[in-house]
Scaffold this motif. Structure first.
Motif, PDB file in Angstrom:
ATOM      1  N   CYS A  37       0.925  -1.352  -0.100  1.00 46.47           N
ATOM      2  CA  CYS A  37       0.079  -0.122   0.062  1.00 46.47           C
ATOM      3  C   CYS A  37       0.802   1.218  -0.003  1.00 46.47           C
ATOM      4  N   ALA A  38       2.124   1.384  -0.431  1.00 53.42           N
ATOM      5  CA  ALA A  38       3.070   2.658  -0.405  1.00 53.42           C
ATOM      6  C   ALA A  38       2.227   3.347  -1.421  1.00 53.42           C
ATOM      7  N   GLU A  39       2.358   4.885  -0.868  1.00 55.29           N
ATOM      8  CA  GLU A  39       1.718   5.938  -1.761  1.00 55.29           C
ATOM      9  C   GLU A  39       2.788   6.812  -2.027  1.00 55.29           C
ATOM     10  N   ASP A  40       4.123   6.806  -2.033  1.00 54.84           N
ATOM     11  CA  ASP A  40       5.288   7.338  -2.456  1.00 54.84           C
ATOM     12  C   ASP A  40       5.764   6.953  -3.894  1.00 54.84           C
ATOM     13  N   VAL A  41       5.566   7.795  -4.624  1.00 55.56           N
ATOM     14  CA  VAL A  41       6.140   7.628  -6.052  1.00 55.56           C
ATOM     15  C   VAL A  41       7.444   6.641  -6.362  1.00 55.56           C
ATOM     16  N   LYS A  42       8.311   6.655  -5.485  1.00 51.91           N
ATOM     17  CA  LYS A  42       9.238   5.939  -5.481  1.00 51.91           C
ATOM     18  C   LYS A  42       9.340   4.504  -5.380  1.00 51.91           C
ATOM     19  N   ALA A  43       8.146   4.261  -4.869  1.00 52.74           N
ATOM     20  CA  ALA A  43       7.771   2.553  -4.762  1.00 52.74           C
ATOM     21  C   ALA A  43       7.170   2.204  -6.089  1.00 52.74           C
ATOM     22  N   GLY A  44       8.074   2.208  -7.099  1.00 47.32           N
ATOM     23  CA  GLY A  44       7.855   1.823  -8.538  1.00 47.32           C
ATOM     24  C   GLY A  44       8.982   2.184  -9.201  1.00 47.32           C
ATOM     25  N   ILE A  45       8.928   2.312 -10.628  1.00 42.77           N
ATOM     26  CA  ILE A  45       9.733   2.720 -11.531  1.00 42.77           C
ATOM     27  C   ILE A  45      10.996   3.702 -10.943  1.00 42.77           C
ATOM     28  N   GLN A  46      10.446   4.558 -10.522  1.00 44.99           N
ATOM     29  CA  GLN A  46      11.296   5.718  -9.984  1.00 44.99           C
ATOM     30  C   GLN A  46      12.388   5.481  -8.844  1.00 44.99           C
ATOM     31  N   SER A  48       2.810  -0.369  -7.151  1.00 45.73           N
ATOM     32  CA  SER A  48       2.117  -0.311  -5.942  1.00 45.73           C
ATOM     33  C   SER A  48       0.831  -0.678  -6.145  1.00 45.73           C
ATOM     34  N   GLY A  49       0.201  -1.194  -5.066  1.00 44.27           N
ATOM     35  CA  GLY A  49      -1.353  -1.664  -5.159  1.00 44.27           C
ATOM     36  C   GLY A  49      -2.509  -0.407  -4.600  1.00 44.27           C
ATOM     37  N   SER A  50      -1.654   0.767  -4.012  1.00 41.63           N
ATOM     38  CA  SER A  50      -2.495   1.687  -3.681  1.00 41.63           C
ATOM     39  C   SER A  50      -2.482   3.111  -4.587  1.00 41.63           C
ATOM     40  N   VAL A  51      -3.107   4.085  -3.872  1.00 39.10           N
ATOM     41  CA  VAL A  51      -3.319   5.321  -4.701  1.00 39.10           C
ATOM     42  C   VAL A  51      -2.304   6.581  -3.940  1.00 39.10           C
ATOM     43  N   LEU A  52      -1.737   7.259  -4.779  1.00 44.18           N
ATOM     44  CA  LEU A  52      -0.627   8.041  -4.432  1.00 44.18           C
ATOM     45  C   LEU A  52      -1.161   9.244  -3.481  1.00 44.18           C
ATOM     46  N   ALA A  53      -0.381   9.322  -2.409  1.00 47.95           N
ATOM     47  CA  ALA A  53      -0.701  10.373  -1.400  1.00 47.95           C
ATOM     48  C   ALA A  53      -0.789  11.692  -1.953  1.00 47.95           C
ATOM     49  N   ALA A  54      -0.213  12.087  -3.097  1.00 46.35           N
ATOM     50  CA  ALA A  54      -0.693  13.476  -3.692  1.00 46.35           C
ATOM     51  C   ALA A  54      -1.855  13.504  -4.295  1.00 46.35           C
ATOM     52  N   VAL A  55      -2.388  12.306  -4.771  1.00 46.09           N
ATOM     53  CA  VAL A  55      -3.771  12.177  -5.257  1.00 46.09           C
ATOM     54  C   VAL A  55      -4.819  12.411  -4.046  1.00 46.09           C
ATOM     55  N   GLN A  56      -4.668  11.996  -2.922  1.00 44.04           N
ATOM     56  CA  GLN A  56      -5.511  12.072  -1.633  1.00 44.04           C
ATOM     57  C   GLN A  56      -5.631  13.598  -1.419  1.00 44.04           C
ATOM     58  N   GLY A  57      -4.271  14.346  -1.357  1.00 48.35           N
ATOM     59  CA  GLY A  57      -4.231  15.496  -1.100  1.00 48.35           C
ATOM     60  C   GLY A  57      -5.258  16.683  -2.242  1.00 48.35           C
ATOM     61  N   ALA A  58      -4.836  16.138  -3.496  1.00 48.35           N
ATOM     62  CA  ALA A  58      -5.599  16.946  -4.602  1.00 48.35           C
ATOM     63  C   ALA A  58      -7.243  16.667  -4.432  1.00 48.35           C
ATOM     64  N   GLN A  95      -1.164   5.069  -9.081  1.00 45.26           N
ATOM     65  CA  GLN A  95      -2.570   5.673  -9.448  1.00 45.26           C
ATOM     66  C   GLN A  95      -2.173   7.065  -9.136  1.00 45.26           C
ATOM     67  N   ASN A  96      -2.309   7.853 -10.252  1.00 42.34           N
ATOM     68  CA  ASN A  96      -1.992   9.312 -10.255  1.00 42.34           C
ATOM     69  C   ASN A  96      -3.515   9.904 -10.283  1.00 42.34           C
ATOM     70  N   SER A  97      -4.424   9.206 -10.361  1.00 44.02           N
ATOM     71  CA  SER A  97      -5.976   9.578 -10.137  1.00 44.02           C
ATOM     72  C   SER A  97      -6.791   8.495  -9.729  1.00 44.02           C
ATOM     73  N   ALA A  98      -7.438   8.497  -9.138  1.00 48.59           N
ATOM     74  CA  ALA A  98      -8.326   7.666  -8.770  1.00 48.59           C
ATOM     75  C   ALA A  98      -9.848   7.941  -8.026  1.00 48.59           C
ATOM     76  N   LYS A  99     -10.981   7.268  -8.439  1.00 47.24           N
ATOM     77  CA  LYS A  99     -12.290   7.699  -7.529  1.00 47.24           C
ATOM     78  C   LYS A  99     -12.220   7.448  -6.177  1.00 47.24           C
ATOM     79  N   MET A 100     -12.270   8.352  -5.493  1.00 49.26           N
ATOM     80  CA  MET A 100     -12.186   8.231  -3.912  1.00 49.26           C
ATOM     81  C   MET A 100     -13.744   8.351  -3.190  1.00 49.26           C
ATOM     82  N   GLN A 101     -13.910   7.619  -2.188  1.00 50.88           N
ATOM     83  CA  GLN A 101     -14.968   7.610  -1.397  1.00 50.88           C
ATOM     84  C   GLN A 101     -14.758   8.914  -0.344  1.00 50.88           C
ATOM     85  N   ILE A 102     -15.662   9.752  -0.095  1.00 49.42           N
ATOM     86  CA  ILE A 102     -15.436  10.851   0.740  1.00 49.42           C
ATOM     87  C   ILE A 102     -16.054  10.520   2.034  1.00 49.42           C
ATOM     88  N   ILE A 103     -15.164  10.400   3.030  1.00 50.27           N
ATOM     89  CA  ILE A 103     -15.567  10.049   4.562  1.00 50.27           C
ATOM     90  C   ILE A 103     -15.675  11.437   5.281  1.00 50.27           C
TER      91      ILE A 103
END
Length: 389
Positions: free
Chosen positions: A120-129, A137-147, A355-363
Motif C-alpha cells: 500500500c505504498a503511496e510514495d512515487v518511489k515505490a515503483g519505477i522511480q 504499488s497497489g495503492s493510490v498516491l498520497a498526492a492524489v489524496q491531497g488533490a 495511481q495518479n488519479s482515482a475515484k475516492m469515497q469521501i468520508i
C-alpha cells in the motif's frame, strides 16, 4: 520385449510435458514491529484474492501458493526476507506498505527479474522511480489524496481559503500536502498560510497561535499527518476553538482513534472504499464480509483493500502474458487503462506504476461517527513533475 517396453516408456516420457509447479507469491512483509499493523491487513486481503483465484481454477491452469518471511519492520531484514522468498521459489514478490521498509526486498526481486508489488505504498518511489521497471504499488498516491481534498472541498463545501499544516516526519505526509498545494490554487482557492510540526510533538500551541492570529479563520485546514500525531493535532485545534473543516489523507481512516477526540465533527478524508458498510458498491461490502469471515473482524481501515487489488491486477496481467516472467507481466500491466476492480478502475503506464488519479469515497466524521458523504475523482491526474517534487 523388455527393451521394447523401455523404449516405449522413454518415448512417452519425452512426449508428455512435465507437470508444472505451482505459481508462488512471496510475501516479504512485516509480521512484527510497527509496520505489521499496515502489512498484515493488506496481506490478508491479498491471500483472500489468491484463494478466490484458486477456487476459480487457478492461474494459467496452476494453483497459486504463497510463502512468507517476516521483515520485522527492519530494512536490513527486508533485504534478507526478499532473498529468502526468492530462494523458496517466489515468482512474484509482495513487499511492505512503506517505501523505505519495502524497497530492500523489492530491489531483490528487481535484480532477479521478478515483479514486486508494494502492499500500500503511496510514495512515487515505490515503483519505477525508486526500485525499477518491474515494481508497482497497489495503492493510490498520497498526492492524489491531497488533490482530492483540495478540489472536493471547493466544489462540495465552497472552500475559498486553506491553511496547510504539515507533519514532516515521513514522506507520505509530504505527498499529501504536495497534492493539496498543487490543486487548491489551481481549483480557485487561496492558501493563506502554512506551518509544520512533528508527529511526536507534545504540543502544537505555537502553530495554533499563528492560525488564530490570521485576520479570518481558514475555511479548511489541510492536516498532512497520521496517527497518533494527527489525533493529537485535531484535539488541540478543536480545544482552541478552531472550527475550520479539517482535511487529511487516507492514513487516518478508521474509528479506532476517535476516543482521543470526543464528539469530533468537521473532519474529512478520502478512501479507496468504505469499511463502514455504506460504500455504494456492492463489491466493496462483499469484500468486507469476506475479510470478516476470514479474520473474525471487519477491516479496521481502507489499507486492507490495496492487497486485494494488487493480486487481482497481477493475475489478470499474468493470464494475458501467458507467463509469470517479470518483463512480460510488466508489459501487460502497463497496458491497463481504467482496468475494472472491485474498488474502481486502475491504470498503469510505462512512466508510472501508481495511481495518479482515482475515484475516492469521501468520508466525513460528524458527531464522532464516520460515513460516506459522496465520492470524487480529481479533474486531471497529478503530473509526474509534481509527484517528483
Amino acid at each position: 520385449m523388455k527393451h521394447s517396453i523401455l523404449a516405449s516408456t522413454l518415448m512417452l516420457t519425452l512426449a508428455t510435458p512435465a507437470l508444472a509447479d505451482d505459481i508462488t507469491v512471496g510475501f516479504a512483509i512485516a509480521k512484527s514491529g510497527w509496520m505489521e499493523a499496515y502489512d498484515s491487513p493488506a496481506a490478508t486481503a491479498a491471500k483472500i484474492r489468491i484463494d478466490e483465484i484458486n477456487a476459480g481454477g487457478g492461474l494459467l491452469g496452476q494453483k497459486v501458493k504463497w510463502v512468507e518471511v517476516d521483515t520485522k519492520t527492519d530494512r536490513a531484514q527486508s533485504a534478507k526476507a526478499g532473498l529468502q522468498v526468492l530462494d523458496e521459489g517466489a515468482d512474484m514478490m509482495v513487499v511492505s506498505c512503506d517505501y523505505d521498509f519495502g524497497a530492500p526486498a523489492a530491489l531483490a526481486a528487481e535484480s532477479a527479474g521478478k515483479n514486486s508489488f508494494f502492499l500500500c505504498a503511496e510514495d512515487v518511489k515505490a515503483g519505477i522511480q525508486g526500485v525499477g521497471p518491474n515494481s508497482f504499488s497497489g495503492s493510490v498516491l498520497a498526492a492524489v489524496q491531497g488533490a482530492t481534498m483540495a478540489e472536493w472541498s471547493q466544489a462540495a463545501r465552497e472552500a475559498k481559503t486553506g491553511y496547510v499544516l504539515l507533519d514532516t516526519t515521513i514522506e507520505y505526509n509530504k505527498g499529501i500536502c504536495t497534492g493539496f498545494d498543487w490543486m487548491f490554487p489551481k481549483a480557485g482557492g487561496e492558501i493563506i498560510g502554512r506551518d509544520t510540526f512533528k508527529n511526536n510533538d507534545a504540543s502544537i500551541a505555537s502553530q495554533i497561535s499563528r492560525i488564530k492570529a490570521l485576520p479570518q479563520e481558514p475555511d479548511v485546514i489541510m492536516l498532512c499527518s497520521y496517527i497518533p500525531g494527527a489525533a493529537a493535532a485535531v484535539r488541540q485545534l478543536r480545544a482552541a476553538g478552531i472550527t475550520s473543516l479539517i482535511l487529511n489523507g487516507s492514513a487516518v481512516d478508521g474509528s479506532y482513534w476517535l476516543d482521543a477526540v470526543p464528539d469530533l465533527s468537521g473532519f474529512v478524508l478520502p478512501v479507496q472504499g468504505s469499511i463502514y458498510g455504506d460504500d455504494p458498491r456492492a463489491e466493496v461490502e462483499s469484500f468486507n464480509q469476506a475479510y470478516e469471515a476470514t479474520t473474525g473482524a471487519r477491516p479496521a481501515s481502507q489499507y486492507a483493500y490495496p492487497g486485494y487489488i494488487l493480486i487481482d491486477l497481477w493475475a489478470k496481467a499474468v493470464e494475458r502474458a501467458g507467463s509469470v516472467e517479470g518483463a512480460a507481466v510488466t508489459a501487460e500491466l502497463e497496458k491497463m487503462q481504467g482496468e475494472a476492480t472491485a474498488f474502481g478502475p486502475r491504470s498503469f503506464s510505462d512512466m508510472l506504476h501508481h495511481q495518479n488519479s482515482a475515484k475516492m469515497q469521501i468520508i466525513e466524521i460528524a458527531d464522532a461517527k464516520p460515513g460516506v458523504v459522496g465520492d470524487w475523482t480529481i479533474s486531471e491526474p497529478v503530473p509526474l513533475d509534481v509527484l517528483l517534487k
